[in-house]
Design a protein around this motif. Sequence first.
Motif, PDB file in Angstrom:
ATOM      1  N   GLY A 126       0.823  -1.091  -0.015  1.00 23.08           N
ATOM      2  CA  GLY A 126       0.202  -0.084   0.031  1.00 23.08           C
ATOM      3  C   GLY A 126       0.930   1.416   0.172  1.00 23.08           C
ATOM      4  N   THR A 127       0.727   2.098  -0.953  1.00 23.10           N
ATOM      5  CA  THR A 127       1.649   3.150  -1.137  1.00 23.10           C
ATOM      6  C   THR A 127       0.827   4.605  -1.208  1.00 23.10           C
ATOM      7  N   GLN A 128       1.427   5.746  -1.398  1.00 20.09           N
ATOM      8  CA  GLN A 128       0.798   6.844  -1.440  1.00 20.09           C
ATOM      9  C   GLN A 128       0.157   7.060  -2.994  1.00 20.09           C
ATOM     10  N   LYS A 129       0.628   6.102  -3.856  1.00 20.67           N
ATOM     11  CA  LYS A 129       0.080   6.358  -5.272  1.00 20.67           C
ATOM     12  C   LYS A 129      -0.647   5.265  -5.684  1.00 20.67           C
ATOM     13  N   GLY A 130      -1.177   4.366  -4.842  1.00 15.88           N
ATOM     14  CA  GLY A 130      -2.070   3.332  -5.151  1.00 15.88           C
ATOM     15  C   GLY A 130      -1.368   1.835  -4.317  1.00 15.88           C
ATOM     16  N   ALA A 131      -2.023   0.978  -4.740  1.00 11.27           N
ATOM     17  CA  ALA A 131      -1.821  -0.629  -4.308  1.00 11.27           C
ATOM     18  C   ALA A 131      -0.912  -1.154  -5.259  1.00 11.27           C
ATOM     19  N   TRP A 132       0.195  -1.693  -5.152  1.00 18.32           N
ATOM     20  CA  TRP A 132       1.305  -2.169  -5.788  1.00 18.32           C
ATOM     21  C   TRP A 132       1.223  -3.772  -5.597  1.00 18.32           C
ATOM     22  N   LEU A 133       1.088  -4.434  -6.782  1.00 16.87           N
ATOM     23  CA  LEU A 133       1.150  -6.086  -6.809  1.00 16.87           C
ATOM     24  C   LEU A 133       2.577  -6.384  -7.262  1.00 16.87           C
ATOM     25  N   ASP A 134       3.128  -7.282  -6.850  1.00 12.31           N
ATOM     26  CA  ASP A 134       4.199  -7.962  -7.256  1.00 12.31           C
ATOM     27  C   ASP A 134       4.007  -8.877  -8.251  1.00 12.31           C
ATOM     28  N   GLY A 135       4.938  -8.839  -9.410  1.00 12.30           N
ATOM     29  CA  GLY A 135       4.626 -10.073 -10.374  1.00 12.30           C
ATOM     30  C   GLY A 135       3.796  -9.563 -11.628  1.00 12.30           C
ATOM     31  N   PRO A 145     -16.830   1.597 -11.419  1.00  8.52           N
ATOM     32  CA  PRO A 145     -17.281   0.565 -10.713  1.00  8.52           C
ATOM     33  C   PRO A 145     -16.240  -0.506 -10.616  1.00  8.52           C
ATOM     34  N   GLY A 146     -16.221  -0.828  -9.147  1.00 11.50           N
ATOM     35  CA  GLY A 146     -14.997  -1.832  -9.096  1.00 11.50           C
ATOM     36  C   GLY A 146     -13.677  -1.400  -8.849  1.00 11.50           C
ATOM     37  N   GLY A 147     -13.616  -0.166  -8.964  1.00 14.40           N
ATOM     38  CA  GLY A 147     -12.122   0.333  -8.924  1.00 14.40           C
ATOM     39  C   GLY A 147     -11.728   0.858  -7.559  1.00 14.40           C
ATOM     40  N   LEU A 148     -10.418   1.023  -7.138  1.00 12.37           N
ATOM     41  CA  LEU A 148      -9.989   1.596  -5.902  1.00 12.37           C
ATOM     42  C   LEU A 148     -10.494   3.084  -5.606  1.00 12.37           C
ATOM     43  N   PRO A 149     -11.207   3.040  -4.286  1.00 13.85           N
ATOM     44  CA  PRO A 149     -11.831   4.174  -4.073  1.00 13.85           C
ATOM     45  C   PRO A 149     -10.656   5.645  -4.234  1.00 13.85           C
ATOM     46  N   ALA A 150      -9.649   5.464  -4.039  1.00 13.17           N
ATOM     47  CA  ALA A 150      -8.610   6.463  -4.009  1.00 13.17           C
ATOM     48  C   ALA A 150      -7.103   5.897  -4.050  1.00 13.17           C
ATOM     49  N   ASP A 151      -6.407   6.753  -4.137  1.00 13.72           N
ATOM     50  CA  ASP A 151      -4.787   6.383  -4.407  1.00 13.72           C
ATOM     51  C   ASP A 151      -4.122   5.803  -2.947  1.00 13.72           C
ATOM     52  N   ALA A 152      -4.062   6.572  -2.066  1.00 17.91           N
ATOM     53  CA  ALA A 152      -3.061   6.474  -0.702  1.00 17.91           C
ATOM     54  C   ALA A 152      -4.011   5.510   0.009  1.00 17.91           C
ATOM     55  N   ILE A 153      -3.012   4.500   0.379  1.00 19.79           N
ATOM     56  CA  ILE A 153      -3.281   3.266   1.154  1.00 19.79           C
ATOM     57  C   ILE A 153      -2.650   3.230   2.226  1.00 19.79           C
ATOM     58  N   TRP A 154      -3.291   3.298   3.481  1.00 23.20           N
ATOM     59  CA  TRP A 154      -2.533   3.349   4.740  1.00 23.20           C
ATOM     60  C   TRP A 154      -2.201   1.785   5.374  1.00 23.20           C
ATOM     61  N   PHE A 211      -8.245  -3.076   2.593  1.00 20.92           N
ATOM     62  CA  PHE A 211      -7.593  -1.966   2.274  1.00 20.92           C
ATOM     63  C   PHE A 211      -8.082  -0.787   3.005  1.00 20.92           C
ATOM     64  N   ALA A 212      -7.183  -0.274   3.820  1.00 22.94           N
ATOM     65  CA  ALA A 212      -7.613   1.111   4.515  1.00 22.94           C
ATOM     66  C   ALA A 212      -7.362   1.983   3.577  1.00 22.94           C
ATOM     67  N   VAL A 213      -8.199   3.009   3.010  1.00 25.03           N
ATOM     68  CA  VAL A 213      -7.861   3.806   2.058  1.00 25.03           C
ATOM     69  C   VAL A 213      -8.091   5.227   2.725  1.00 25.03           C
ATOM     70  N   ALA A 214      -7.194   6.156   2.435  1.00 30.04           N
ATOM     71  CA  ALA A 214      -7.054   7.640   2.711  1.00 30.04           C
ATOM     72  C   ALA A 214      -8.227   8.291   2.000  1.00 30.04           C
ATOM     73  N   ASP A 215      -9.256   9.061   2.368  1.00 31.18           N
ATOM     74  CA  ASP A 215     -10.242   9.805   1.989  1.00 31.18           C
ATOM     75  C   ASP A 215     -11.185   8.924   0.918  1.00 31.18           C
ATOM     76  N   GLY A 216     -11.116   7.528   1.245  1.00 31.01           N
ATOM     77  CA  GLY A 216     -11.736   6.659   0.256  1.00 31.01           C
ATOM     78  C   GLY A 216     -12.570   5.409   0.972  1.00 31.01           C
ATOM     79  N   GLY A 217     -12.680   5.628   2.237  1.00 28.38           N
ATOM     80  CA  GLY A 217     -13.196   4.637   2.840  1.00 28.38           C
ATOM     81  C   GLY A 217     -12.357   3.167   3.071  1.00 28.38           C
ATOM     82  N   ALA A 218     -13.086   2.163   2.886  1.00 31.87           N
ATOM     83  CA  ALA A 218     -12.427   0.662   3.022  1.00 31.87           C
ATOM     84  C   ALA A 218     -12.861  -0.022   1.736  1.00 31.87           C
ATOM     85  N   ALA A 219     -11.859  -0.778   1.148  1.00 33.86           N
ATOM     86  CA  ALA A 219     -12.097  -1.598   0.001  1.00 33.86           C
ATOM     87  C   ALA A 219     -11.766  -3.115   0.309  1.00 33.86           C
ATOM     88  N   TYR A 220     -12.493  -3.947  -0.420  1.00 32.54           N
ATOM     89  CA  TYR A 220     -12.208  -5.368  -0.092  1.00 32.54           C
ATOM     90  C   TYR A 220     -11.838  -6.206  -1.208  1.00 32.54           C
TER      91      TYR A 220
END
Length: 440
Positions: free
Chosen positions: A273-282, A300-309, A321-330
Motif C-alpha cells: 500500500g503506497t501513497q500512489k496506489g496498491a502495488w502488486l508484485d509479479g 465501478p469496482g475501482g480502488l476508491p482513492a490512491d493512498a493506502i494506509w 484496504f484502509a484507504v485515505a479519503d476513500g473508506g475501505a475496500a475489499y
Amino acid sequence: MATPAQLGPVESTVVPLATPQFRRYGLADGLPGAMVYAVVQDRQGAMWFGTTGGIGRYDGVGFTVFRHDVADAHSLPNNQIYTLYVDRAGALWAGGVSGGLSRYQPASGGFTSWQHDSADPASLSDDEVWSIAQTPDGQLWVATQGGLDRMRADGRGFEHVVDTTRPSDQPPQGFGTTRALLAEDNGRLWIGSEQGIFLRRADGRLQRVPIDPSFHGDPSKIWRIEGGGDEVRVSTSSGVLRIGPDGVARPAWVTGVRAMSSVRDADGRLWVGTQKGAWLDGGRGSDGGGHMFTGHALLPGGLPADAIWQITRDREGGLWFAVADGGAAYLGPGWDGFSRMTHVPDDPTSLATTAAEAVAVSRDNQLWVGEVGGVDKLDPATGAVRHVVSHLPDAVISMVEDAQHRLWVAAQSALYVVEHGELQALDTESAGITRPNRLV
C-alpha cells in the motif's frame, strides 16, 4: 452480442493481467469516517476499522460505530484512530491522535484508556499512539510520538524503554518518535523509530539493524513493520526495505514512493500500500516488476482513492484496504480469475466506453470490440487498446473480419466496412457505397 462459442480461442503467450474488482465501504454503508487508517480482524471474524470519525466494527451485515462521547467516561477518548491491534487473548486495542491507548471491553461496549499525565512519570509517554504489539511473554508494547513504552504487568503504568545499543559513555536515551512494531511468535520484537530500525531478541538483547548503503531514502520515517521470519518488510517514506536472514535491511520491491503497508496474499504475492496506489508484485506495467493499481473512484469496482494506509489479509484469504479519503475496500479470494477491460475516465488508452455491444476475434488473435459509436481493437494479453472507428451514429450489433482483413460492421441503421484505414458506409437501398470517411 457474440457468444463465447462464436469467439473461438484467443492464443497468446502472455497471461493477461488480472483486474481487481474492489467492493467498497464508505460513509453511506455505516463506516464512521472516510479517512481509514487501520483495519484488523478479531477472533470472531469481525473486521474493525480505525478512522478519523471513530471505530467501525463490521460483522458482514452492517457496522457498529464507537465514538467519543463527552457524557460517557468509558467511550473513546478521541475519534481519530491510527492503529488497531488484537492481542493473544483476543482483546482489541486502539491508539490514535490525542487519545492515548484504549482497550475495548466487550461486556460493557466501552473502553478502558491510558493517557499521558505530565505529573505521573509512569504514565504513557505521549497521547499520540502509532503502533501496538504483544510479545509471547504477554508484555504489551506501545509505540508513541514520545518513544517506546512497555505496559507494566498490573496495567497501572508504563516503563519507558531506552536504546541500550548506545555507547556506555553516553547517557541513556529513548527511541524518539516510534511508529512501527512487529512481535513475532519466537519472541523477537522489531522496532521502527526516528533513530532507525532495532531488533529486541527474546532474551532482551537489543541490536541496531544495519541499512544497506544502496538505500538513499529517509530511514527515520518508518510506518509499519510486517512479515516475519526470513522476510521482515519495513515500509518507509522512501519505499520498502527487506530484512533477510543476514539481518541487513535492503531496498526491495517498491522504491522512491511512500510505502505504508505490505502483505502477502494467499498465493504468496506481495501487495504494497503506497501513497500512489496498491502495488502488486509479479504484474506488469512498472519498472519494479510489478503493477500499480491507482484510485478510480468513479469506476465501478475501482480502488476508491490512491493512498493506502494499511492492507490486511483476513482468515478467509480476502484482502482489506484502509484507504485515505476513500473508506475501505475489499478484494475477495479468487479475485484474479478474470481480467476486466473497460473505459477508465481520463485514460485515453482504455476502451472508448463501458459497454461492449459486440465482440469478434481478429485474424491476428486480438479482439474487435464494438461499442455505441465506434469500434476498438483490444490486445487481451496486454490490455492495449487502439481506437479504430469513432463517431458512428449508432450502436454496433455484430462484426466479422474476412480473409482480406476487411472488418464488416453491422450497426443499427447501416452496414459498414473498414478497409485500408478507411470506413465506408454501404447504401443498403441501392447497394452502392457512399463517399469514404477517414477513420478518426
